[in-house]
Design an enzyme around this catalytic site. Sequence first.
Site, short mmCIF file in Angstrom:
data_model
loop_
_atom_site.label_atom_id
_atom_site.label_comp_id
_atom_site.label_asym_id
_atom_site.label_seq_id
_atom_site.Cartn_x
_atom_site.Cartn_y
_atom_site.Cartn_z
N PHE A 162 52.64 38.02 68.33
CA PHE A 162 53.48 38.59 69.39
C PHE A 162 54.88 37.98 69.43
CE2 PHE A 162 49.00 38.67 70.76
CZ PHE A 162 48.82 40.05 70.73
N ASP A 163 55.86 38.85 69.82
CA ASP A 163 57.24 38.39 70.05
C ASP A 163 57.51 38.23 71.54
OD1 ASP A 163 57.74 38.87 67.34
OD2 ASP A 163 58.21 40.98 67.77
N THR A 164 56.80 39.05 72.33
CA THR A 164 57.08 39.09 73.78
C THR A 164 55.79 38.92 74.56
OG1 THR A 164 58.92 40.62 73.41
CG2 THR A 164 58.05 40.52 75.65
#
Length: 316
Positions: free
Chosen positions: A21-23
């Site tokens: 995940f990035d966010t």
Amino acid sequence: MAEPQYLSGNSPAISAFLDKFDTFLIDCDGVLWSGDHVFDGIPETIKLLQNKGKRTVFVTNNSTKSRKEYYAKLSSKGIPCQVEDIFGSSYSAAIYISRILKLEPPRNKVFVLGEAGIEAELASEGIAYLGGTDPKYRKLGMEPEDFAGIADGSALDPDVGVVLAGLDFHINYYKLAHAHGYLCGNHASKDANKSGKAVFLATNMDSTLPMCHSFFPGAGSASVVALSNMTGDQPLALGKPSQAMMDAVEGKFHLDRSRTCMIGDRLNTDIQFGVQGHLGGTLAVLTGVNKKADWEKADAPAVPAYYVDGLADLRG
Ligand code: PLP
Ligand code: CA
């Protein structure tokens, strides 16, 4: 459906989870804190996520406080954030009204059943409102002229186009009767140019409000359901799990949903929000409302992909 993966104490699994995940969309109450008590290791965990280059967005259904007030609370607890990284149900409702409904005169005012957080967010979008915390609407009891004025619309504002209901700690019959009058269109019936009922919106539908190791009536139970019962209509709710809120969050933060994870303690708000939004993942945290047994029930509203005992376990 795959079994939720338990991450606490499993460093390799945590690393693999973080890499996906990035966010992270992070629910507040029950994840970061309970009321005023911040759980151990939370500021450090948020810093760790940010140091790894992850974006942290705080998504709360609490309509009573504005984003600025949430920013003040997060900062005072040592949790690093910016006011722009906070997305509350009041803000969600305000931007829905200004950017989707685009109310036009002469029906451009909002009647508020709720607290100052809603008023602040409506004001931030330049939306005129009435009701809310105005002492005039905190009157107890009804006089014969109050009934008459609401029934024939003379006590109502003809410019109201929306009734927005959230948690209102000063809820009373007088305010409910006004909201009902607007939802029935009593204020518009005599003016051919202003016909129609007000649009019924809610900030959120949380049935309960966890406080002081107990539960109290939430917005869904305390104000919204009263209006739904009176009118027979369901509102469009703009907090989690509303996909109108997800769309707004996606638009504001330019999310890649497949690389976004929703973290929360409540299955029928947070986890359902992430599952219905087709996010890449959902992480349940067991420091709040729901426990493992809740998603093991046949009628569970949603099942997370991952779970931890507490958010601070993500430190590995
Ligand atoms: N609504 C109110 C009025 C609250 O006070 C809270 C929690 O403090 C909530 C809803 C749930 O908030 P969250 O979505 O952060 O769990
Ligand atoms: Ca929560």
